[in-house]
Scaffold this active site. Structure first.
Site, short mmCIF file in Angstrom:
data_model
loop_
_atom_site.label_atom_id
_atom_site.label_comp_id
_atom_site.label_asym_id
_atom_site.label_seq_id
_atom_site.Cartn_x
_atom_site.Cartn_y
_atom_site.Cartn_z
N SER A 29 0.84 -1.20 0.00
CA SER A 29 0.00 0.00 0.00
C SER A 29 0.87 1.25 0.00
O SER A 29 1.81 1.35 0.79
CB SER A 29 -0.91 0.00 1.24
N HIS B 95 0.34 4.46 0.82
CA HIS B 95 0.31 5.52 1.84
C HIS B 95 1.15 5.20 3.06
O HIS B 95 1.30 6.04 3.95
CB HIS B 95 -1.13 5.85 2.24
N CYS C 189 -7.00 1.03 11.53
CA CYS C 189 -8.24 0.54 10.94
C CYS C 189 -9.28 0.17 11.99
O CYS C 189 -10.46 0.04 11.70
CB CYS C 189 -7.96 -0.66 10.05
#
Length: 409
Positions: free
Chosen positions: A202, A204, A328
């Protein structure tokens, strides 16, 4: 509020770097064509996508055609696991192996597959958050179709033996996927040498923008299409490509992987200094995860008698951004599933602090973090009934204290 600001939550997300932003700008302004269009503006955008694919493949040591752009790690995990499960089920193999402390993008996907008749083995990770290739080998059965094990844990930073696990899976004819979201840019990775079938990352986490990542799918492994409706990503993932983000991702991968050994030495020195000083100054604290086999910028410490949310809010007032676990799930009041998988009781897991440091942090910044953590923990404990019980040995607190250091009680 403090005038000083230290961002120590890079495992949650990172700031887009200036060089990545500049790489993206042409495709947000003048070179805005649709990559599927045949006129020059579109062809230029299409060339940018393929150029980014080639640059990423060069860094990751794989073929450009093995890189598929996604919206990030969670999408890549879902595609790899669901796709591989569907393919292997056609061969009568409906058993999946993973670990108890995977990211929820993996755990929740496996749970969904269980509802569809798949059987999942969740390997225990022990007190230090580690598994071995032998653990995986012993769990593989005749009907095992997929093994999915993360490269590095997002909360406690432990690094798992991915090349060895890949070798076992290859020997047994089982597909192997690794979630490398936290590993890319932090540990040297050659996909060719790893021997994995699929790998997720990912952007980011390495100073690219949010909403972009990739899934590596080894040549010869065919997964069902993720999205139908167009010919993008070689007919496997329909939808107009996010050209600015893809261009930025290539730059971010190049920069993040440029000097991993040097970066690791600098960050590990600051990491170890912070760990050593906090454990020496703050009683009833414990380091979560293996001391050596961990990401260079990861610090995860639990403090008995401290509530994680209060700790984070008070550190924020002192200009320090940190986390108590995975971003998350930070809205949940439940203790981290990762810390519980280590065998920690709720009372210890609730008081966890994750600091994920990255450049340009300095040793002076580390000293400020140490000072403020010590002050904040002391202040919270002064108001904590649990801490009073610990000091007076009430309510069975001796069962809790065996998990932490009794220094200077």
């Amino acid at each position: 509020m403090s005038e000083r600001f230290i961002y120590a939550d890079n495992s949650a997300t990172t700031q887009v770097s200036e060089s990545v932003l500049q790489e993206m700008m042409p495709y947000l302004t003048t070179a805005y064509g649709n990559p599927s269009s045949i006129y020059k503006l579109g062809r230029d955008a299409g060339h940018a996508v393929e150029n980014a694919r080639e640059r990423i493949a060069a860094v990751m040591d794989c073929k450009p055609k093995e890189i598929y752009f996604t919206s990030g790690g969670s999408e890549a995990d879902n595609w790899a696991i669901k796709g591989a499960a569907e393919k292997m089920a056609q061969k009568g193999k409906k058993h999946i192996i993973t670990t108890a402390f995977e990211h929820h993008a993996v755990l929740h996907t496996c749970a969904e597959l269980e509802k569809q008749g798949f059987e999942v083995t969740y390997l225990p990770v022990g007190e230090k958050g580690l598994i071995s290739a032998e653990d995986v080998k012993n769990a593989i059965r005749e009907d095992t179709g997929l093994v999915t094990v993360m490269y590095a844990n997002n909360e406690i930073g432990t690094i798992l033996p991915i090349p060895e696990i890949a070798s076992v899976c290859r020997e047994k004819g089982v597909l192997f996927h690794t979630d490398a979201v936290q590993a890319v840019g932090n540990v040297p990775i050659s996909i060719k040498e790893l021997g994995v079938d699929m790998l997720s990352m990912s952007g980011h986490k390495i100073h690219a923008q949010k909403g972009i990542g990739f899934l590596y799918i080894r040549s010869g492994v065919t997964l069902p299409n993720l999205i139908h409706g167009g010919a993008q990503e070689r007919n496997r993932r329909a939808g107009t490509e996010n050209v600015p983000a893809i261009a930025g991702l290539a730059k971010a991968v190049e920069e993040a992987c440029a000097d991993i050994p040097g970066k690791s030495v600098r960050l590990t020195a600051i990491r170890d200094h912070i760990i050593d000083e906090i454990l020496a100054r703050v009683p009833a604290a414990r380091l979560n995860g293996d001391r050596e086999k961990r990401l260079p910028g990861n610090i995860n410490i639990s403090f008995v008698g401290v509530e994680g949310e209060s700790l984070l809010l008070m550190l924020d007032m002192n200009g320090i951004c940190a986390s108590s676990g995975s971003a998350c799930t930070s809205g949940s009041l439940d203790p981290s599933h990762v810390l519980l998988s280590l065998g920690l009781p709720h009372e210890v897991a609730h008081g966890s602090l994750r600091l994920s440091i990255a450049e340009p942090i300095t040793m002076e910044d580390g000293d400020y973090i140490i000072e403020k953590v010590e002050q904040v923990v002391r202040r919270i404990r002064d108001m904590s009934p649990m801490w009073e019980d610990i000091l007076k040995g009430r309510n069975g607190m001796e069962k809790i204290m065996k998990f932490v250091s009794p220094v200077n009680l």
